[in-house]
Design a protein around this motif. Structure first.
Motif, PDB file in Angstrom:
ATOM      1  N   PRO A  27      43.751  55.570 -85.078  1.00  0.00           N
ATOM      2  CA  PRO A  27      45.209  55.637 -85.156  1.00  0.00           C
ATOM      3  C   PRO A  27      45.756  55.286 -86.543  1.00  0.00           C
ATOM      4  CG  PRO A  27      44.499  53.812 -83.758  1.00  0.00           C
ATOM      5  CD  PRO A  27      43.284  54.582 -84.139  1.00  0.00           C
ATOM      6  N   ASP A  28      45.040  54.448 -87.281  1.00  0.00           N
ATOM      7  CA  ASP A  28      45.482  54.020 -88.612  1.00  0.00           C
ATOM      8  C   ASP A  28      44.474  54.545 -89.626  1.00  0.00           C
ATOM      9  OD1 ASP A  28      46.132  52.740 -90.950  1.00  0.00           O
ATOM     10  OD2 ASP A  28      46.100  50.725 -90.115  1.00  0.00           O
ATOM     11  N   ARG A  29      44.846  55.583 -90.355  1.00  0.00           N
ATOM     12  CA  ARG A  29      43.901  56.217 -91.293  1.00  0.00           C
ATOM     13  C   ARG A  29      44.138  55.762 -92.737  1.00  0.00           C
ATOM     14  NH1 ARG A  29      40.355  57.536 -94.127  1.00  0.00           N
ATOM     15  NH2 ARG A  29      39.185  59.427 -94.054  1.00  0.00           N
ATOM     16  N   THR A  30      44.620  54.528 -92.919  1.00  0.00           N
ATOM     17  CA  THR A  30      44.871  54.033 -94.264  1.00  0.00           C
ATOM     18  C   THR A  30      43.644  53.372 -94.888  1.00  0.00           C
ATOM     19  OG1 THR A  30      45.690  51.908 -93.433  1.00  0.00           O
ATOM     20  CG2 THR A  30      47.324  53.663 -93.798  1.00  0.00           C
ATOM     21  N   TRP A  31      42.541  53.265 -94.145  1.00  0.00           N
ATOM     22  CA  TRP A  31      41.330  52.638 -94.672  1.00  0.00           C
ATOM     23  C   TRP A  31      40.650  53.541 -95.688  1.00  0.00           C
ATOM     24  CZ3 TRP A  31      37.050  55.553 -93.486  1.00  0.00           C
ATOM     25  CH2 TRP A  31      37.162  56.419 -92.397  1.00  0.00           C
ATOM     26  N   LYS A  32      39.889  52.909 -96.571  1.00  0.00           N
ATOM     27  CA  LYS A  32      39.147  53.645 -97.578  1.00  0.00           C
ATOM     28  C   LYS A  32      37.667  53.354 -97.407  1.00  0.00           C
ATOM     29  CE  LYS A  32      42.890  53.558-100.866  1.00  0.00           C
ATOM     30  NZ  LYS A  32      43.405  53.008-102.106  1.00  0.00           N
ATOM     31  N   LEU A  33      36.862  54.383 -97.550  1.00  0.00           N
ATOM     32  CA  LEU A  33      35.418  54.242 -97.422  1.00  0.00           C
ATOM     33  C   LEU A  33      34.896  53.180 -98.375  1.00  0.00           C
ATOM     34  CD1 LEU A  33      34.151  57.679 -96.616  1.00  0.00           C
ATOM     35  CD2 LEU A  33      32.608  55.760 -96.555  1.00  0.00           C
ATOM     36  N   GLY A  34      34.099  52.261 -97.855  1.00  0.00           N
ATOM     37  CA  GLY A  34      33.473  51.244 -98.680  1.00  0.00           C
ATOM     38  C   GLY A  34      34.330  50.024 -98.952  1.00  0.00           C
ATOM     39  N   GLU A  35      35.562  49.991 -98.428  1.00  0.00           N
ATOM     40  CA  GLU A  35      36.439  48.851 -98.641  1.00  0.00           C
ATOM     41  C   GLU A  35      36.715  48.147 -97.320  1.00  0.00           C
ATOM     42  OE1 GLU A  35      40.088  49.665-100.715  1.00  0.00           O
ATOM     43  OE2 GLU A  35      39.049  50.813-102.264  1.00  0.00           O
ATOM     44  N   MET A  36      36.545  46.819 -97.328  1.00  0.00           N
ATOM     45  CA  MET A  36      36.828  46.029 -96.136  1.00  0.00           C
ATOM     46  C   MET A  36      38.336  45.852 -96.014  1.00  0.00           C
ATOM     47  SD  MET A  36      37.603  43.002 -94.557  1.00  0.00           S
ATOM     48  CE  MET A  36      37.683  41.842 -95.882  1.00  0.00           C
ATOM     49  N   SER A  37      38.862  46.138 -94.825  1.00  0.00           N
ATOM     50  CA  SER A  37      40.291  45.966 -94.582  1.00  0.00           C
ATOM     51  C   SER A  37      40.543  45.895 -93.085  1.00  0.00           C
ATOM     52  CB  SER A  37      41.084  47.141 -95.173  1.00  0.00           C
ATOM     53  OG  SER A  37      40.807  48.327 -94.443  1.00  0.00           O
ATOM     54  N   PRO A  38      41.689  45.326 -92.682  1.00  0.00           N
ATOM     55  CA  PRO A  38      42.033  45.346 -91.259  1.00  0.00           C
ATOM     56  C   PRO A  38      42.101  46.771 -90.703  1.00  0.00           C
ATOM     57  CG  PRO A  38      43.390  43.744 -92.393  1.00  0.00           C
ATOM     58  CD  PRO A  38      42.632  44.517 -93.456  1.00  0.00           C
ATOM     59  N   LEU A  73      36.458  43.681 -88.640  1.00  0.00           N
ATOM     60  CA  LEU A  73      36.792  43.638 -87.213  1.00  0.00           C
ATOM     61  C   LEU A  73      37.571  42.363 -86.890  1.00  0.00           C
ATOM     62  CD1 LEU A  73      33.376  44.856 -85.798  1.00  0.00           C
ATOM     63  CD2 LEU A  73      35.538  46.073 -85.600  1.00  0.00           C
ATOM     64  N   ILE A  74      37.145  41.256 -87.460  1.00  0.00           N
ATOM     65  CA  ILE A  74      37.831  39.982 -87.212  1.00  0.00           C
ATOM     66  C   ILE A  74      39.249  40.032 -87.771  1.00  0.00           C
ATOM     67  CG2 ILE A  74      37.841  37.535 -87.850  1.00  0.00           C
ATOM     68  CD1 ILE A  74      34.698  37.740 -87.711  1.00  0.00           C
ATOM     69  N   ARG A  75      39.412  40.540 -88.988  1.00  0.00           N
ATOM     70  CA  ARG A  75      40.749  40.623 -89.601  1.00  0.00           C
ATOM     71  C   ARG A  75      41.660  41.588 -88.852  1.00  0.00           C
ATOM     72  NH1 ARG A  75      39.949  40.056 -96.093  1.00  0.00           N
ATOM     73  NH2 ARG A  75      38.865  38.070 -95.986  1.00  0.00           N
ATOM     74  N   ALA A  76      41.074  42.558 -88.180  1.00  0.00           N
ATOM     75  CA  ALA A  76      41.860  43.502 -87.371  1.00  0.00           C
ATOM     76  C   ALA A  76      42.141  42.936 -85.986  1.00  0.00           C
ATOM     77  CB  ALA A  76      41.128  44.829 -87.250  1.00  0.00           C
ATOM     78  N   GLU A  77      41.618  41.744 -85.727  1.00  0.00           N
ATOM     79  CA  GLU A  77      41.786  41.071 -84.432  1.00  0.00           C
ATOM     80  C   GLU A  77      41.203  41.872 -83.276  1.00  0.00           C
ATOM     81  OE1 GLU A  77      45.876  39.845 -84.044  1.00  0.00           O
ATOM     82  OE2 GLU A  77      45.787  38.715 -85.915  1.00  0.00           O
ATOM     83  N   VAL A  78      40.076  42.529 -83.558  1.00  0.00           N
ATOM     84  CA  VAL A  78      39.340  43.240 -82.511  1.00  0.00           C
ATOM     85  C   VAL A  78      38.669  42.180 -81.645  1.00  0.00           C
ATOM     86  CG1 VAL A  78      37.415  44.792 -82.035  1.00  0.00           C
ATOM     87  CG2 VAL A  78      38.991  45.294 -83.898  1.00  0.00           C
ATOM     88  N   THR A  79      38.942  42.201 -80.363  1.00  0.00           N
ATOM     89  CA  THR A  79      38.407  41.167 -79.469  1.00  0.00           C
ATOM     90  C   THR A  79      37.487  41.747 -78.414  1.00  0.00           C
ATOM     91  OG1 THR A  79      40.361  41.338 -78.065  1.00  0.00           O
ATOM     92  CG2 THR A  79      40.394  39.655 -79.790  1.00  0.00           C
ATOM     93  N   HIS A  80      36.891  42.862 -78.710  1.00  0.00           N
ATOM     94  CA  HIS A  80      36.007  43.531 -77.755  1.00  0.00           C
ATOM     95  C   HIS A  80      34.789  42.672 -77.461  1.00  0.00           C
ATOM     96  CE1 HIS A  80      33.650  46.691 -75.881  1.00  0.00           C
ATOM     97  NE2 HIS A  80      34.764  47.356 -75.762  1.00  0.00           N
TER      98      HIS A  80
END
Length: 87
Positions: A27-38, A73-80
């Motif tokens: 749903p959020d395609r603002t991520w960049k390959l090789g960069e850690m981000s929420p 995953l932690i910064r994105a608050e993924v709780t799976h």
């Protein structure tokens, strides 16, 4: 022999037409390959959720993940539950 990927909505058998490829859109395609981000963590969470869902449906026999950034995953608050299993 080269088999091209073919877009599919569900897992299927490999054929001469190609290899089924499930294109699960994040749903959020603002991520960049090789960069850690929420945003990258949310995308990974989306893909993991879809893969686990297919496994629970019995549509696939197993799951294989490439390298992933647990901190994203932690910064994105993924709780799976799968995230807790990565410890």
């Amino acid at each position: 022999m080269t088999l091209p990927p073919k877009t599919a909505t569900h897992p299927g058998r490999v054929s001469r037409d190609g290899v089924p490829f499930l294109d699960v859109l994040a749903p959020d395609r603002t991520w960049k390959l090789g960069e850690m981000s929420p945003a990258a963590g949310r995308a990974t969470g989306t893909w993991m959720e879809r893969a686990v869902g297919l496994a629970l449906e019995g549509a696939v026999d197993g799951l294989v993940f490439g390298p992933l950034n647990k901190q994203a995953l932690i910064r994105a608050e993924v709780t799976h539950e799968l995230l807790r299993a990565l410890d």
